[in-house]
Scaffold this motif. Sequence first.
Motif, PDB file in Angstrom:
ATOM      1  N   TYR B  38       2.397   9.865  -3.640  1.00  0.00           N
ATOM      2  CA  TYR B  38       0.941   9.814  -3.608  1.00  0.00           C
ATOM      3  C   TYR B  38       0.337  11.031  -2.932  1.00  0.00           C
ATOM      4  CZ  TYR B  38       2.040   8.261   1.094  1.00  0.00           C
ATOM      5  OH  TYR B  38       2.549   8.192   2.357  1.00  0.00           O
ATOM      6  N   ILE B 126       5.785   2.172   4.445  1.00  0.00           N
ATOM      7  CA  ILE B 126       6.112   2.678   3.100  1.00  0.00           C
ATOM      8  C   ILE B 126       6.860   4.001   3.199  1.00  0.00           C
ATOM      9  CG2 ILE B 126       5.193   3.678   0.956  1.00  0.00           C
ATOM     10  CD1 ILE B 126       3.009   1.702   0.932  1.00  0.00           C
ATOM     11  N   GLU B 130      10.492   4.589   1.759  1.00  0.00           N
ATOM     12  CA  GLU B 130      10.662   5.555   0.672  1.00  0.00           C
ATOM     13  C   GLU B 130      11.583   6.703   1.110  1.00  0.00           C
ATOM     14  OE1 GLU B 130       9.495   5.764  -2.533  1.00  0.00           O
ATOM     15  OE2 GLU B 130       8.718   3.723  -2.422  1.00  0.00           O
ATOM     16  N   VAL B 193      -1.478   2.127  -0.486  1.00  0.00           N
ATOM     17  CA  VAL B 193      -1.607   3.022  -1.628  1.00  0.00           C
ATOM     18  C   VAL B 193      -2.066   2.164  -2.781  1.00  0.00           C
ATOM     19  CG1 VAL B 193      -0.432   4.573  -3.202  1.00  0.00           C
ATOM     20  CG2 VAL B 193       0.194   4.529  -0.793  1.00  0.00           C
ATOM     21  N   LEU B 209      -2.367  11.039  -6.862  1.00  0.00           N
ATOM     22  CA  LEU B 209      -1.257  10.326  -7.445  1.00  0.00           C
ATOM     23  C   LEU B 209      -0.691  11.089  -8.630  1.00  0.00           C
ATOM     24  CD1 LEU B 209      -1.991   6.521  -7.542  1.00  0.00           C
ATOM     25  CD2 LEU B 209       0.086   7.633  -6.790  1.00  0.00           C
ATOM     26  N   ARG B 229       7.528   1.028  -8.215  1.00  0.00           N
ATOM     27  CA  ARG B 229       7.494   0.404  -6.885  1.00  0.00           C
ATOM     28  C   ARG B 229       6.064   0.323  -6.373  1.00  0.00           C
ATOM     29  NH1 ARG B 229      12.001   3.543  -6.003  1.00  0.00           N
ATOM     30  NH2 ARG B 229      10.858   5.171  -4.914  1.00  0.00           N
ATOM     31  N   TYR B 230       5.326   1.429  -6.561  1.00  0.00           N
ATOM     32  CA  TYR B 230       3.944   1.410  -6.089  1.00  0.00           C
ATOM     33  C   TYR B 230       3.123   0.385  -6.868  1.00  0.00           C
ATOM     34  CZ  TYR B 230       4.739   5.376  -3.036  1.00  0.00           C
ATOM     35  OH  TYR B 230       5.186   6.182  -2.023  1.00  0.00           O
ATOM     36  N   ARG B 233       3.997  -3.045  -5.509  1.00  0.00           N
ATOM     37  CA  ARG B 233       3.349  -3.287  -4.214  1.00  0.00           C
ATOM     38  C   ARG B 233       1.868  -3.561  -4.412  1.00  0.00           C
ATOM     39  NH1 ARG B 233       6.342   1.866  -2.172  1.00  0.00           N
ATOM     40  NH2 ARG B 233       8.336   0.969  -1.553  1.00  0.00           N
ATOM     41  N   GLY B 234       1.263  -2.800  -5.326  1.00  0.00           N
ATOM     42  CA  GLY B 234      -0.161  -2.952  -5.563  1.00  0.00           C
ATOM     43  C   GLY B 234      -0.531  -4.305  -6.126  1.00  0.00           C
TER      44      GLY B 234
END
Lengths: 489, 255
Positions: B38, B126, B130, B193, B209, B229-230, B233-234
Amino acid sequence: MKFKIKQTSLKNVALTIGAMALLTSCVNTQSDKTYENAVDIPVNQEMVAELTDPPFVPTPVGNRLAKKLIVDLEIQEREGEMVSGVKYIYWTFGGTVPGSFIRTRVGDEIEFRLKNHPDNKLPHNIDLHAVNGPGGGAESSFVAPGHEKVFSFKTLNPGLYVYHCATAPVGMHIANGMYGLILVEPEGGLPPVDKEYYIMQGDFYTEGKYGERGLQAFDMQKAIDENADYVVFNGHVGAMTGDNALTANVGETVRLFVGNGGPNLVSSFHVIGEIFDKVYVEGGDLVNDNVQTTLIPAGGAAIVEFRVDVPGSFILVDHSIFRAFNKGALAVLNVQGEENEKVFAGEIYEGIYQPEGSVIQSMPTSGSSKPKEEIKALSFEEKMKFGKDKYMATCVACHQGNGQGIEGAFPPLANADYLNADVDRAIDIVLHGKSGEITVNGKKYNSVMTAQALSDEDVANVLTYVYNSWGNNKTDVTPEMVNAVRNRK
Amino acid sequence: MKLYSTTLFLVCSILFFKATAQNDSMALVKGGVYLPLYGAAGQTVKVDPFMMDVYPVTNEEYLKFVKENPKWKKSNVISLFADKSYLTKWENDTTYTGLPNAPATNVSWFAAKKYCECQGKRLPKIDEWEFAAMANEKVADARRIESYNQYILSWYETPRTFNNPIGESYKNYYGIYDLHGLVWEWTQDFNTVLITGESRKDGDKNPNLFCGSATIGASDLMNYAAFMRYAFRGSMKARYSSQNLGFRCVKDIEI
């Protein structure tokens, strides 16, 4: 007394029925009132939408009034079969590729309930091209595994629309099968026809080449390069061939709702041996008449209609023709009924496509010509199984599911005198191709078969399968026999 | 003076040994700078050294936790902290389904956070997660290596890995297992994020992004693997839980 009560209640029932009929007639059918702006169309009553798996479509809306329509769609990540022997993990709307067909009318208020099955690994969402609003609903429908999202919208524009998943990475979600069609019928519905079907093209990218056995993973690099291994109708090779072929009777009008999920390729949709009487261009209001091939963009759709005049097998293809004969973009419409010699006399060489031209061409062989780690058939049963898989992947497009071929174009393999007379000749044709006139079961064929890039094992398996099916002479073809033919001068 | 140093040395050693005994299932992640997905072009993030659990928390370990903390039993949990999917596959408050050494899943963020606090640890940020997860068996940052990305992508397409025991995927550069290939994992700041679900619009909203990843010039594969993954999570909220979502804890290094 008793009788009297009964009479009264009967009368009441009659009254109620009458009232209901009256009510239904004014509630459920078309009023005379027309609305200039679809936003103003009022809705009454609630209805759960009928959803269907391809190639079928729900009941037409007819002249029903606009309603609040509840669409209940579950996302499933599940294993399926791309072609015999090849497995793939599909991501689906409703368990099928393409996803369930949604049928609405203009003015409907759709309450969309999107459910993400708890076993799923990924969040998903839905972007419906029929929506007027940000992201086509994508933002409002972003749903985690094991959860449900509800959002609503009003259908304002009649037409045939694609829906698809728009979660990052969008391309991968679409490439794994997350698309389908939603139809918004105009007020009063589309004109009735005899048969309606749902077909959607998609391109797939796998680690292994076309037909390579086992569970095949998605190949991102091939997807980026737009180098598809499979281009198919309705999610897998042969979804609408053999026993699953579409059907119609002579004289009927067939309407196809054709979509293209992509992710990359544009479809040149064509039905071999038919002309579209009507095409709703790009799924909208514009109707074009007398069309041979219509272009369906990725993320787009079209409605095509044609009357079938003569019996026979009509082949639906993406006329980017290697996709049809080598990557799977082929379906069959079987039409039954009386011959009509005025329309088609049969003796004219017509409607046949010779993809490889007039000289025999060979499939490119990759150097060593031996695929790595070839699985050898250990028993006759396994030979039959592998042979069938290979047949379904390679031969079925022309010779058809039960070896019946297509009269005038592709000779039959079922109970075929030509085949049974000489096994070495059959091996030679598979290895080196064949062109020119031959007579099979008393009928003349003048076509081209390409040389096939198959290993000795594969040729032995597929020919053993053919010889031991459909009334043939049960020859067991061995790799050694194939090798002998391959090496002879 | 000498005596003092010796004593100090002894105390430190004891502390050190005690620490290692306590953290025997943790591994040191040395920290450093990295360019996150990001981030804006060239804008790297510094990650301080920390200790990370070698394995995700297992069913058995989580059962011990709920026995010691009845507030977090399936029937007691407050709906504000965990929705209905919390421990949904458990037959009752003290009986899980599946293997004892399979990862504990269907645990909300609140519950995972509490679990770590009870161990004197915390959830990873995060960036920490990561950073540790960039490693393959051999190198600390394998994000440009095709096999590393292919491994992650193929896991995305392998159904029901949440049933597998811990420790069967590869041991990474730091000695940590299962960051990829088993289940998703909670992070402390999972929702910072924002992926709105409209991934194309995210491009407008948060150009970093996209620009960030574009300027790295790395393979698209790398971005795809991380994007998922993002995106996952979102899609989550702190009270949600999921069959494919587990967690592990980390600890700061006391200096």
